[in-house]
Enzyme design. Structure first.
Site, PDB file in Angstrom:
ATOM      1  N   HIS A   9       0.828  -1.209   0.000  1.00  0.00           N
ATOM      2  CA  HIS A   9       0.000   0.000   0.000  1.00  0.00           C
ATOM      3  C   HIS A   9       0.860   1.256   0.000  1.00  0.00           C
ATOM      4  O   HIS A   9       2.038   1.239   0.395  1.00  0.00           O
ATOM      5  CB  HIS A   9      -0.934   0.003   1.220  1.00  0.00           C
ATOM      6  CG  HIS A   9      -0.205   0.047   2.533  1.00  0.00           C
ATOM      7  ND1 HIS A   9       0.349   1.191   3.054  1.00  0.00           N
ATOM      8  CD2 HIS A   9       0.068  -0.932   3.429  1.00  0.00           C
ATOM      9  CE1 HIS A   9       0.920   0.939   4.220  1.00  0.00           C
ATOM     10  NE2 HIS A   9       0.770  -0.346   4.462  1.00  0.00           N
ATOM     11  N   GLU A  83      -2.157  -7.279   7.706  1.00  0.00           N
ATOM     12  CA  GLU A  83      -0.909  -6.986   8.404  1.00  0.00           C
ATOM     13  C   GLU A  83      -0.632  -8.023   9.489  1.00  0.00           C
ATOM     14  O   GLU A  83      -1.551  -8.686   9.998  1.00  0.00           O
ATOM     15  CB  GLU A  83      -1.009  -5.587   9.026  1.00  0.00           C
ATOM     16  CG  GLU A  83       0.215  -5.115   9.784  1.00  0.00           C
ATOM     17  CD  GLU A  83       1.456  -4.987   8.923  1.00  0.00           C
ATOM     18  OE1 GLU A  83       2.027  -6.043   8.578  1.00  0.00           O
ATOM     19  OE2 GLU A  83       1.871  -3.848   8.634  1.00  0.00           O
TER      20      GLU A  83
END
Length: 231
Positions: A9, A83
């Site tokens: 990202h 994550e």
């Protein structure tokens, strides 16, 4: 040969704040990250993607949305691309965490690192779930697919370590910057790592070239290194 483009990202508000965001809700792309995501969408516009699969966290979904712009594709999410679950470390300043005894373990022996607290997980588990997700999507999409997985730095590094045949304890040697792509092609006998931490440049090599095998067979490495991709 299934090819996955691993996209980290763009820069987020946590990156600029020096905080370990983890699964903290509401962490979004900052202005730089938004620009990075748009630029990546433009870079990859000509690459025919079979799917765009994202971590469920906002910063990844925003980045994936930029890649999906102008495409007739529905976004998909997969928690396994999320994550690492940093447990009690979540939301704490990196400068403060660097003083913790566990920090040295994360740096030097990450396969043994388990983050504290009931929500914490081991980095070995992070790697196992992420690699399983990639391989499952490979099987689902088929041997000729090119697809994109939008995830996080440690997750992508862990997938790359697996593809490179490295022990997880070596994964800190890999650099994955915000809004970079890393590319892995999976065959029946081995993965081929084509790019790591690519933040700019031509993507013609990611386009399909019918009838032009880059190797003797998909699973064979070219003796002598080959001539590279053709435009």
């Amino acid at each position: 040969m299934t090819t996955v483009i691993l996209l980290r990202h763009g820069r987020s508000t946590a990156n600029t704040g020096g905080v370990l965001a983890g699964w903290t809700p509401g962490v979004e792309l900052d202005e730089t990250g938004q620009a990075q995501a748009r630029a990546m969408g433009e870079r990859l516009a000509k690459v025919p993607l079979a799917a765009v699969v994202s971590s469920p966290l906002e910063r990844c979904r925003q980045t994936a949305a930029a890649v999906l712009a102008g495409r007739d594709l529905e976004p998909a999410t997969d928690d396994r691309l999320g994550e690492a679950r940093y447990g009690d470390w979540t939301g704490r300043p990196l400068e403060e965490l660097a003083k913790e005894p566990l920090w040295k373990v994360v740096q030097q022996h990450p396969s043994a690192a388990v983050f504290p607290g009931p929500e914490g997980e081991g980095l070995a588990h992070t790697q196992a779930r992420a690699v399983a997700a990639v391989r499952e999507w490979n099987a689902r999409l088929g041997p000729d697919a090119v697809w994109l997985a939008c995830s996080h730095g440690d997750v992508i590094k862990a997938v790359l370590a697996d593809a490179l045949g490295l022990h997880l304890d070596q994964f800190q040697r890999i650099v994955v910057d915000p809004a970079s792509i890393s590319v892995v092609s999976y065959t029946e006998t081995r993965p081929f790592v084509a790019r790591i931490n690519d933040t700019g440049g031509d993507v013609a090599a990611l386009l399909p070239h019918p009838g032009e095998g880059r190797r003797g067979t998909d699973s064979d490495a070219v003796v002598g290194g080959g001539a590279g991709a053709t435009a």
